[in-house]
Design a protein around this motif. Structure first.
Motif, short mmCIF file in Angstrom:
data_model
loop_
_atom_site.label_atom_id
_atom_site.label_comp_id
_atom_site.label_asym_id
_atom_site.label_seq_id
_atom_site.Cartn_x
_atom_site.Cartn_y
_atom_site.Cartn_z
N THR A 1 0.84 -1.20 0.00
CA THR A 1 0.00 0.00 0.00
C THR A 1 0.87 1.25 0.00
O THR A 1 1.83 1.35 0.76
N THR A 2 0.53 2.21 -0.85
CA THR A 2 1.17 3.51 -0.81
C THR A 2 0.55 4.27 0.35
O THR A 2 -0.65 4.55 0.35
N VAL A 3 1.36 4.57 1.36
CA VAL A 3 0.85 5.22 2.56
C VAL A 3 1.17 6.72 2.61
O VAL A 3 0.61 7.44 3.44
N TYR A 4 2.03 7.18 1.70
CA TYR A 4 2.43 8.59 1.73
C TYR A 4 3.21 8.87 0.45
O TYR A 4 3.86 7.98 -0.09
N SER A 5 3.17 10.09 0.00
CA SER A 5 4.07 10.50 -1.08
C SER A 5 4.37 11.99 -0.93
O SER A 5 3.60 12.74 -0.33
N VAL A 6 5.52 12.36 -1.45
CA VAL A 6 5.96 13.75 -1.31
C VAL A 6 6.72 14.18 -2.55
O VAL A 6 7.48 13.42 -3.13
N GLY A 7 6.46 15.40 -2.96
CA GLY A 7 7.16 16.01 -4.08
C GLY A 7 6.99 17.51 -3.95
O GLY A 7 6.09 17.98 -3.25
N TRP A 8 7.83 18.27 -4.59
CA TRP A 8 7.77 19.72 -4.47
C TRP A 8 7.77 20.36 -5.84
O TRP A 8 8.30 19.81 -6.79
N TYR A 9 7.21 21.56 -5.89
CA TYR A 9 7.26 22.33 -7.12
C TYR A 9 7.29 23.82 -6.79
O TYR A 9 6.94 24.24 -5.71
N ASN A 10 7.71 24.58 -7.76
CA ASN A 10 7.74 26.02 -7.62
C ASN A 10 6.38 26.56 -8.05
O ASN A 10 5.96 26.34 -9.18
N ARG A 11 5.70 27.27 -7.17
CA ARG A 11 4.35 27.76 -7.47
C ARG A 11 4.33 28.85 -8.53
O ARG A 11 3.28 29.12 -9.10
N LEU A 12 5.45 29.47 -8.79
CA LEU A 12 5.49 30.52 -9.81
C LEU A 12 5.64 29.94 -11.21
O LEU A 12 5.08 30.45 -12.17
N THR A 13 6.42 28.86 -11.32
CA THR A 13 6.71 28.29 -12.64
C THR A 13 6.03 26.94 -12.88
O THR A 13 6.03 26.46 -14.00
N CYS A 14 5.47 26.32 -11.83
CA CYS A 14 4.85 24.99 -11.89
C CYS A 14 5.86 23.92 -12.30
O CYS A 14 5.49 22.85 -12.78
N ARG A 15 7.13 24.19 -12.10
CA ARG A 15 8.17 23.22 -12.43
C ARG A 15 8.59 22.47 -11.17
O ARG A 15 8.60 23.03 -10.08
N PRO A 16 8.95 21.19 -11.33
CA PRO A 16 9.35 20.40 -10.17
C PRO A 16 10.68 20.86 -9.59
O PRO A 16 11.51 21.46 -10.28
N VAL A 17 10.84 20.59 -8.30
CA VAL A 17 12.08 20.84 -7.58
C VAL A 17 12.65 19.46 -7.24
O VAL A 17 11.93 18.47 -7.26
N ALA A 18 13.90 19.37 -6.91
CA ALA A 18 14.55 18.08 -6.64
C ALA A 18 13.72 17.19 -5.71
O ALA A 18 13.14 17.66 -4.74
N LEU A 19 13.70 15.90 -6.03
CA LEU A 19 12.98 14.93 -5.19
C LEU A 19 13.71 14.72 -3.87
O LEU A 19 14.94 14.77 -3.82
N PRO A 20 12.96 14.46 -2.80
CA PRO A 20 13.61 14.23 -1.51
C PRO A 20 14.32 12.88 -1.46
O PRO A 20 13.93 11.94 -2.17
N ASN A 21 15.34 12.81 -0.64
CA ASN A 21 16.04 11.56 -0.39
C ASN A 21 15.46 10.99 0.90
O ASN A 21 15.85 11.37 1.99
N LEU A 22 14.49 10.08 0.77
CA LEU A 22 13.81 9.49 1.93
C LEU A 22 14.68 8.45 2.61
O LEU A 22 15.40 7.70 1.93
N LYS A 23 14.58 8.38 3.94
CA LYS A 23 15.33 7.38 4.71
C LYS A 23 14.42 6.81 5.79
O LYS A 23 13.67 7.55 6.42
#
Length: 137
Positions: free
Chosen positions: A38-60
């Motif tokens: 089951t996918t219990v969580y997900s995370v990603g970021w983007y710039n609200r001005l350009t709608c472009r993605p920002v680097a993915l997090p390194n999950l541990k």
């Protein structure tokens, strides 16, 4: 992937900030089916001005589950209604997937952390942590 129950995709908004954000902690409770990933969580970021993605997090994994395992998977998520002009944009995200041990039913838990960037007059990092309470049915 057959048998995978996709959870709601949570896309964390990267906002242009004017202060340094403190370390963030979040608690997530999920009910999952025995014998299923089951996918219990997900995370990603983007710039609200350009709608472009920002680097993915390194999950541990900071605390492993006692009765299952955790895997991180890259996926695509859509920006929700609170995304303003970026609503509906598909962006990369990292998913946290939990698989209970074969035959196990009951409670389990684990913790995940990741670094996130906060932009002020310079780039800073802060650590976010998520603690999961899992109920395997």
């Amino acid at each position: 992937m057959p048998g995978v129950v996709m959870g709601r995709i949570l896309v964390v908004l990267l906002l242009l900030s004017f202060g340094v954000a403190p370390a963030a902690a979040e608690n997530v409770s999920k009910k999952v089916r025995a014998g299923r990933t089951t996918t219990v969580y997900s995370v990603g970021w983007y710039n609200r001005l350009t709608c472009r993605p920002v680097a993915l997090p390194n999950l541990k994994v900071r605390k492993k589950p006692k009765h299952g395992n955790v895997k991180f998977v890259r996926l695509a998520g859509r920006v929700g209604a609170k995304g303003g002009r970026c609503e509906g944009t598909t962006l990369p995200a990292m998913a946290v997937r939990y698989t209970p041990s074969r035959g196990y039913r009951g409670n389990d838990g684990f913790s995940v952390s990741y670094r996130r960037f906060v932009y002020t007059n310079r780039q800073n990092q802060t650590v976010s942590s998520v603690t999961f309470d899992i109920d395997v049915k």
